[in-house]
Design an enzyme around this catalytic site. Structure first.
Site, PDB file in Angstrom:
ATOM      1  N   MET A  71     -32.956  59.800  77.614  1.00  6.87           N
ATOM      2  CA  MET A  71     -33.721  59.443  78.811  1.00  6.87           C
ATOM      3  C   MET A  71     -32.868  59.892  79.990  1.00  6.87           C
ATOM      4  SD  MET A  71     -35.244  55.687  77.781  1.00  6.87           S
ATOM      5  CE  MET A  71     -36.038  55.510  79.375  1.00  6.87           C
ATOM      6  N   THR A  72     -33.175  61.080  80.505  1.00  5.18           N
ATOM      7  CA  THR A  72     -32.324  61.701  81.514  1.00  5.18           C
ATOM      8  C   THR A  72     -32.187  60.845  82.765  1.00  5.18           C
ATOM      9  OG1 THR A  72     -33.024  63.854  80.690  1.00  5.18           O
ATOM     10  CG2 THR A  72     -31.981  63.807  82.850  1.00  5.18           C
ATOM     11  N   CYS A  73     -33.280  60.193  83.181  1.00  2.58           N
ATOM     12  CA  CYS A  73     -33.220  59.403  84.405  1.00  2.58           C
ATOM     13  C   CYS A  73     -32.284  58.207  84.271  1.00  2.58           C
ATOM     14  CB  CYS A  73     -34.622  58.933  84.797  1.00  2.58           C
ATOM     15  SG  CYS A  73     -35.437  57.950  83.521  1.00  2.58           S
ATOM     16  N   MET A  74     -32.022  57.784  83.038  1.00  3.43           N
ATOM     17  CA  MET A  74     -31.150  56.627  82.804  1.00  3.43           C
ATOM     18  C   MET A  74     -29.816  57.015  82.173  1.00  3.43           C
ATOM     19  SD  MET A  74     -32.810  54.112  83.987  1.00  3.43           S
ATOM     20  CE  MET A  74     -31.826  52.769  83.343  1.00  3.43           C
TER      21      MET A  74
END
Length: 365
Positions: free
Chosen positions: A330-333
């Site tokens: 999960m790139t955003c996290m």
């Protein structure tokens, strides 16, 4: 490459299919003749509609604006500007009025091949100076000796080189007025060497560094850059000379957060740390691009990532086994979902597959 902003160590004639420039020491502006085009780029005009020189100036203003905005917002920038570029920017910000003085080290850092060529020419100058030191020679004898000077490595004369006062690799840039019609001779070769170095490092890039500073000033004063060294600015904006310490076992372990059953002694965590330590520079960029969305770490390494890098197990659904899955993120996290692979070999194989195939993919899970 087609924008003509940066020096390229590879010849377009030899590498015509390459889309990007190659600069082993970082990006440094390609020389620009300030006497060509209007030099009056208007910010409201589309860059594609401008004359070539004005287009370059407009794009350097944009680059300065982009860098300043990225710095003030704390973004991870990946613009490998060279230490030589930052030196030129700081020289632009602190004018002394003194004539520009260049050094061989500066030139070699920007273009090693050009420096090698000028060192070759320098031997003609040294031979000429040796003749001037012979006081017993009459003016006629001196001229005759100078005309007979040959290079010690290949016996070439200056005339054999068929040089003129244009910048090597940039025939449209004249080193002096009418330079394309002025041949380089044994009498003026010392001027040619100095002018080539000056135009490469200073005169040919002043307009670009000034435009960069103007764009930077739109966000905050470019004079703020003077508090850093060129090497520090390289690290801030995208060119880290040596970041191996960020990838050591201790640094990685200190920077990751383990959740949902993972502990420092978990085999999967050990494989993860071991795998990161085995990556070369290109693979590190691929890993970071896949996991975080940026191809480089911030200053401070993994510990400076925000949010921190989290590792969690990815459970397998029967009849599938963990080895049947690829890692997901999960790139955003900055969250890595890690299957419990059966061996380090399978672990490395799955990660290299997903790093290669997942660079531009985006999926909802």
């Amino acid at each position: 490459r087609e924008l003509g902003l940066w020096r390229d160590e590879r010849s377009p004639a030899l590498e015509p299919s390459d889309e990007y420039v190659y600069a082993s020491h970082g990006l440094f502006p390609a020389p620009l003749d300030p006497n060509r085009d209007s030099g009056c780029a208007q910010d409201a005009e589309p860059a594609d509609a401008l004359p070539p020189n004005d287009r370059v100036i407009q794009l350097f203003k944009f680059t300065g604006h982009l860098v300043a905005k990225g710095l003030i917002d704390g973004r991870i920038l990946d613009i490998p500007l060279s230490a030589g570029f930052w030196t030129a920017v700081q020289r632009q910000l602190t004018p002394t009025g003194e004539p520009f003085a260049w050094s061989w080290d500066q030139l070699e850092a920007v273009d090693a091949q050009l420096a090698k060529s000028l060192r070759y020419l320098r031997q003609f100058v040294e031979a000429k100076h040796a003749l001037y030191a012979r006081k017993e020679l009459t003016s006629t004898q001196l001229q005759s000796e100078m005309d007979s000077i040959r290079h010690p490595s290949d016996q070439a004369s200056v005339a054999d080189l068929t040089l003129d006062f244009t910048l090597p690799g940039y025939p449209d840039v004249e080193l002096r007025q009418g330079g394309a019609e002025i041949p380089v001779t044994i009498a003026n070769i010392h001027l040619y060497i100095d002018l080539v170095a000056e135009w490469t490092l200073h005169a040919g890039i002043r307009a670009q560094t000034a435009a960069f500073c103007q764009g930077f000033d739109r966000v905050f004063p470019s004079t703020s850059l003077l508090m850093f060294t060129p090497a520090e600015l390289c690290s801030l904006v995208g060119q880290t000379a040596a970041d191996d310490t960020y990838w050591s076992e201790a640094a990685v372990q200190a920077g990751i957060r383990l959740e949902h059953g993972f502990t420092p002694s978990s085999p999967e965590v050990h494989m993860f740390v071991e795998f990161l330590g085995s990556l070369d520079r290109k693979e590190r960029r691929m890993f970071l691009q896949f996991v975080t969305g940026a191809p480089r770490l911030p200053l401070g390494g993994f510990q400076a990532l925000h949010p921190p890098l989290h590792l969690v197990p990815r459970p397998a659904t029967p009849p599938l086994q963990p080895d049947d899955y690829l890692p997901s993120v999960m790139t955003c996290m900055n969250l890595v979902k890690l299957p419990k692979y059966s061996s380090s070999e399978i672990f490395a194989q799955r990660w290299r597959q997903v790093m290669a195939e997942g660079q531009c993919s985006f999926h909802l899970s």
